[in-house]
Motif scaffolding. Sequence first.
Motif, PDB file in Angstrom:
ATOM      1  N   ARG A 150      -9.255 -17.845  -0.887  1.00 39.92           N
ATOM      2  CA  ARG A 150      -8.764 -17.985  -2.266  1.00 39.92           C
ATOM      3  C   ARG A 150      -8.616 -19.442  -2.664  1.00 39.92           C
ATOM      4  NH1 ARG A 150      -7.257 -12.723  -4.032  1.00 39.92           N
ATOM      5  NH2 ARG A 150      -6.883 -11.476  -2.184  1.00 39.92           N
ATOM      6  N   ALA A 151      -8.200 -20.280  -1.676  1.00 35.84           N
ATOM      7  CA  ALA A 151      -7.983 -21.699  -1.968  1.00 35.84           C
ATOM      8  C   ALA A 151      -9.284 -22.492  -1.921  1.00 35.84           C
ATOM      9  CB  ALA A 151      -6.990 -22.278  -0.963  1.00 35.84           C
ATOM     10  N   SER A 152     -10.355 -21.896  -1.392  1.00 35.81           N
ATOM     11  CA  SER A 152     -11.620 -22.619  -1.235  1.00 35.81           C
ATOM     12  C   SER A 152     -12.283 -22.840  -2.591  1.00 35.81           C
ATOM     13  CB  SER A 152     -12.570 -21.815  -0.346  1.00 35.81           C
ATOM     14  OG  SER A 152     -13.011 -20.660  -1.052  1.00 35.81           O
ATOM     15  N   LYS A 153     -13.312 -23.677  -2.586  1.00 30.00           N
ATOM     16  CA  LYS A 153     -14.103 -23.903  -3.800  1.00 30.00           C
ATOM     17  C   LYS A 153     -14.661 -22.571  -4.298  1.00 30.00           C
ATOM     18  CE  LYS A 153     -17.901 -26.656  -5.564  1.00 30.00           C
ATOM     19  NZ  LYS A 153     -19.284 -26.936  -5.178  1.00 30.00           N
ATOM     20  N   MET A 154     -15.107 -21.723  -3.342  1.00 31.66           N
ATOM     21  CA  MET A 154     -15.641 -20.416  -3.736  1.00 31.66           C
ATOM     22  C   MET A 154     -14.575 -19.587  -4.447  1.00 31.66           C
ATOM     23  SD  MET A 154     -16.478 -17.089  -1.466  1.00 31.66           S
ATOM     24  CE  MET A 154     -14.762 -16.631  -1.651  1.00 31.66           C
ATOM     25  N   GLY A 155     -13.375 -19.550  -3.871  1.00 31.95           N
ATOM     26  CA  GLY A 155     -12.293 -18.756  -4.452  1.00 31.95           C
ATOM     27  C   GLY A 155     -11.913 -19.255  -5.833  1.00 31.95           C
ATOM     28  N   ARG A 156     -11.874 -20.579  -5.983  1.00 36.38           N
ATOM     29  CA  ARG A 156     -11.502 -21.151  -7.279  1.00 36.38           C
ATOM     30  C   ARG A 156     -12.610 -20.920  -8.302  1.00 36.38           C
ATOM     31  NH1 ARG A 156     -11.233 -26.569  -6.172  1.00 36.38           N
ATOM     32  NH2 ARG A 156     -11.670 -26.269  -3.967  1.00 36.38           N
ATOM     33  N   THR A 157     -13.856 -20.961  -7.841  1.00 32.96           N
ATOM     34  CA  THR A 157     -14.973 -20.694  -8.757  1.00 32.96           C
ATOM     35  C   THR A 157     -14.926 -19.246  -9.246  1.00 32.96           C
ATOM     36  OG1 THR A 157     -16.320 -22.319  -7.619  1.00 32.96           O
ATOM     37  CG2 THR A 157     -17.496 -20.739  -8.995  1.00 32.96           C
ATOM     38  N   ILE A 158     -14.616 -18.321  -8.341  1.00 30.23           N
ATOM     39  CA  ILE A 158     -14.521 -16.914  -8.736  1.00 30.23           C
ATOM     40  C   ILE A 158     -13.439 -16.751  -9.813  1.00 30.23           C
ATOM     41  CG2 ILE A 158     -13.837 -14.595  -7.989  1.00 30.23           C
ATOM     42  CD1 ILE A 158     -15.146 -15.173  -5.288  1.00 30.23           C
ATOM     43  N   ALA A 159     -12.274 -17.364  -9.577  1.00 30.75           N
ATOM     44  CA  ALA A 159     -11.167 -17.236 -10.528  1.00 30.75           C
ATOM     45  C   ALA A 159     -11.558 -17.806 -11.891  1.00 30.75           C
ATOM     46  CB  ALA A 159      -9.929 -17.942  -9.975  1.00 30.75           C
ATOM     47  N   ARG A 160     -12.206 -18.972 -11.884  1.00 35.69           N
ATOM     48  CA  ARG A 160     -12.614 -19.603 -13.138  1.00 35.69           C
ATOM     49  C   ARG A 160     -13.701 -18.771 -13.833  1.00 35.69           C
ATOM     50  NH1 ARG A 160     -16.190 -24.540 -12.325  1.00 35.69           N
ATOM     51  NH2 ARG A 160     -17.718 -22.853 -12.339  1.00 35.69           N
ATOM     52  N   ALA A 214      -5.804 -16.351   2.441  1.00 34.45           N
ATOM     53  CA  ALA A 214      -5.329 -17.562   1.755  1.00 34.45           C
ATOM     54  C   ALA A 214      -6.434 -18.610   1.697  1.00 34.45           C
ATOM     55  CB  ALA A 214      -4.105 -18.114   2.483  1.00 34.45           C
ATOM     56  N   ALA A 215      -7.214 -18.735   2.783  1.00 35.53           N
ATOM     57  CA  ALA A 215      -8.219 -19.799   2.853  1.00 35.53           C
ATOM     58  C   ALA A 215      -9.362 -19.568   1.871  1.00 35.53           C
ATOM     59  CB  ALA A 215      -8.757 -19.927   4.273  1.00 35.53           C
ATOM     60  N   ALA A 258     -13.983 -15.155   8.099  1.00 33.44           N
ATOM     61  CA  ALA A 258     -13.303 -14.006   8.709  1.00 33.44           C
ATOM     62  C   ALA A 258     -13.382 -14.088  10.228  1.00 33.44           C
ATOM     63  CB  ALA A 258     -13.928 -12.700   8.209  1.00 33.44           C
ATOM     64  N   ALA A 259     -14.578 -14.442  10.727  1.00 34.09           N
ATOM     65  CA  ALA A 259     -14.753 -14.523  12.179  1.00 34.09           C
ATOM     66  C   ALA A 259     -13.958 -15.673  12.771  1.00 34.09           C
ATOM     67  CB  ALA A 259     -16.237 -14.674  12.503  1.00 34.09           C
ATOM     68  N   GLU A 260     -13.886 -16.789  12.033  1.00 31.51           N
ATOM     69  CA  GLU A 260     -13.118 -17.932  12.542  1.00 31.51           C
ATOM     70  C   GLU A 260     -11.643 -17.575  12.690  1.00 31.51           C
ATOM     71  OE1 GLU A 260     -16.042 -21.399  10.645  1.00 31.51           O
ATOM     72  OE2 GLU A 260     -14.162 -20.882   9.620  1.00 31.51           O
ATOM     73  N   VAL A 261     -11.107 -16.899  11.667  1.00 37.00           N
ATOM     74  CA  VAL A 261      -9.696 -16.508  11.724  1.00 37.00           C
ATOM     75  C   VAL A 261      -9.490 -15.437  12.799  1.00 37.00           C
ATOM     76  CG1 VAL A 261      -7.798 -15.457  10.417  1.00 37.00           C
ATOM     77  CG2 VAL A 261      -9.253 -17.185   9.340  1.00 37.00           C
ATOM     78  N   ALA A 262     -10.435 -14.508  12.897  1.00 34.84           N
ATOM     79  CA  ALA A 262     -10.335 -13.458  13.917  1.00 34.84           C
ATOM     80  C   ALA A 262     -10.288 -14.081  15.310  1.00 34.84           C
ATOM     81  CB  ALA A 262     -11.514 -12.492  13.803  1.00 34.84           C
ATOM     82  N   ALA A 263     -11.143 -15.085  15.544  1.00 32.66           N
ATOM     83  CA  ALA A 263     -11.198 -15.725  16.862  1.00 32.66           C
ATOM     84  C   ALA A 263      -9.849 -16.357  17.210  1.00 32.66           C
ATOM     85  CB  ALA A 263     -12.310 -16.775  16.883  1.00 32.66           C
ATOM     86  N   LYS A 264      -9.270 -17.028  16.226  1.00 30.58           N
ATOM     87  CA  LYS A 264      -7.974 -17.678  16.447  1.00 30.58           C
ATOM     88  C   LYS A 264      -6.905 -16.631  16.795  1.00 30.58           C
ATOM     89  CE  LYS A 264      -7.840 -21.569  14.007  1.00 30.58           C
ATOM     90  NZ  LYS A 264      -7.732 -22.320  12.739  1.00 30.58           N
ATOM     91  N   CYS A 265      -6.887 -15.544  16.013  1.00 31.45           N
ATOM     92  CA  CYS A 265      -5.852 -14.512  16.203  1.00 31.45           C
ATOM     93  C   CYS A 265      -6.030 -13.772  17.524  1.00 31.45           C
ATOM     94  CB  CYS A 265      -5.866 -13.535  15.028  1.00 31.45           C
ATOM     95  SG  CYS A 265      -5.343 -14.313  13.492  1.00 31.45           S
ATOM     96  N   ILE A 266      -7.283 -13.514  17.883  1.00 30.42           N
ATOM     97  CA  ILE A 266      -7.543 -12.835  19.154  1.00 30.42           C
ATOM     98  C   ILE A 266      -7.091 -13.744  20.302  1.00 30.42           C
ATOM     99  CG2 ILE A 266      -9.377 -12.008  20.702  1.00 30.42           C
ATOM    100  CD1 ILE A 266     -10.827 -11.030  18.078  1.00 30.42           C
ATOM    101  N   GLY A 301     -20.775 -14.040   0.412  1.00 32.74           N
ATOM    102  CA  GLY A 301     -20.781 -13.148   1.570  1.00 32.74           C
ATOM    103  C   GLY A 301     -20.818 -13.933   2.872  1.00 32.74           C
ATOM    104  N   MET A 302     -21.725 -14.904   2.934  1.00 29.66           N
ATOM    105  CA  MET A 302     -21.850 -15.696   4.168  1.00 29.66           C
ATOM    106  C   MET A 302     -20.574 -16.497   4.402  1.00 29.66           C
ATOM    107  SD  MET A 302     -25.825 -16.969   4.350  1.00 29.66           S
ATOM    108  CE  MET A 302     -25.898 -17.878   2.815  1.00 29.66           C
ATOM    109  N   PHE A 303     -20.021 -17.038   3.320  1.00 33.66           N
ATOM    110  CA  PHE A 303     -18.818 -17.871   3.432  1.00 33.66           C
ATOM    111  C   PHE A 303     -17.629 -17.056   3.952  1.00 33.66           C
ATOM    112  CE2 PHE A 303     -14.908 -19.704   1.715  1.00 33.66           C
ATOM    113  CZ  PHE A 303     -15.017 -21.021   2.126  1.00 33.66           C
TER     114      PHE A 303
END
Lengths: 58, 398
Positions: free
Chosen positions: B329-339, B326-327, B303-311, B296-298
């Motif tokens: 899903r490609a992160s360690k968290m995303g890969r851990t979830i998939a595994r 994309a970020a 989300a806020a970092e990407v939002a800031a860039k887009c805004i 959740g924290m990650f």
Amino acid sequence: MLNIHRDICGYCGCCVSVCPEGALELIDAYLTVEPACTSCGICAKVCPLGALEVVHEK
Amino acid sequence: MKNKYDVLVIGGGPAGALAAKTAAEKGLSVCLVEKRPAIGAPVRCAEGIGREALAEFTDPDPRFISAEMTGAAIVAPDGFTMRLESAMAGNKVGYILDRKVFDRELVWRAADAGADVFVKTRATAPIRDGKKIAGAHLEFCGEKRTVKADVVIAADGVESKFSKWCGIDTTVPVREIMSSAQYVLTDIDIDPQATIFYLGNEVAPEGYLWIFPKGKRAANVGVGISGRKSGKGHRAKDYLDRFVKRQFPDGKAIECIVGGVSVCEPLQETVADGLLIAGDAARVVDPLTGGGIYNGMFTGRLAAEVAAKCIGNGNCSKNALMPYDAAWRASKMGRTIARNYQIKEFLIKLSDEKLNDIIHSLAKVNLKEFSTLSLIKEITKANPKLMLELGALAASLR
């Protein structure tokens, strides 16, 4: 129709997450059912406490 | 409450708090709304988090650490206990948090960073500008308000409705909701520094039962079972009461909570025009452990970092926001979830006998070299009759 036993409900939202119609909503400590409910009973099945009950009208 | 913010965050859990704090730190105007009257309560969580996972976001402030863990144990269906100790004796591997204090602290930090915070305020519908999500209609202590925003971050938890209103199907499959119940039990004999996981169809069908210490003689004792195994007379609370009666007949429950934990795959898409979905609402809970605080924290921060860039670029379309999806899903968290989703799918299909076999084999493996594939290899070596199932699991992980 769906009966909510409010004395049993732990207002956790488990039911909300599985409702295929999006008919349930948890407003703080109060669960609401909207007319979109089809009485499918999925929510009643997953409730950790057994607070929901589908009542078949005669 | 203003009528317009750069970012509107829905939900004041760890995902929403990190989203609001990060966005505010980037100089954006931020509004965070929480439908409940108090941040952090009621707790819907077993409160465990890894040491390194927590360290990525905060120092372990004793105000929100209930207990420090140095080990864990898995209890097989036949009662055999496998202990997992930290490589260095006495080394901390994780914490049991006090979520009431922890969540409050995180939102407090978001407020200190400049975010506006409103409790007892819930979103009732999105505001649309053509296809784009452009804010939300709110009910603020019974008063109707309209708040426009360039980006809405939906961090509204397992009972999330906002994304659904925006046309994204967030329904959790029945078999992939962990129907859960937990007591805070006091006056019980426990190992105060180890988490214990009980497996097996008798104890927790397609889930597990946990003892997470909260102090010398207190613990979160809870159980999660698959929604498809739940029903009249065999609900999460029934399993929990049976266990507590047997194991801790003299324990005193000072809190009884229930909840749903999703162990499905994450949402197919966690962005839409003007919308980012984070935390439990995005279904990014670890499907094996049910852990969601770090994830959740990650995702909230990302989300806020990407939002800031887009805004900053003046473009908050779905395409522009897609790097968030994309970020993670490609992160360690995303890969851990998939595994871990694959491992979970493997484990829930096992009979108690097979589960016993695996845990007995695991106990013989040198766990210092811990990687999922090498572990599978080792178990297969120790237990050739598991070759078929484990081979299929290994193939699904490659």
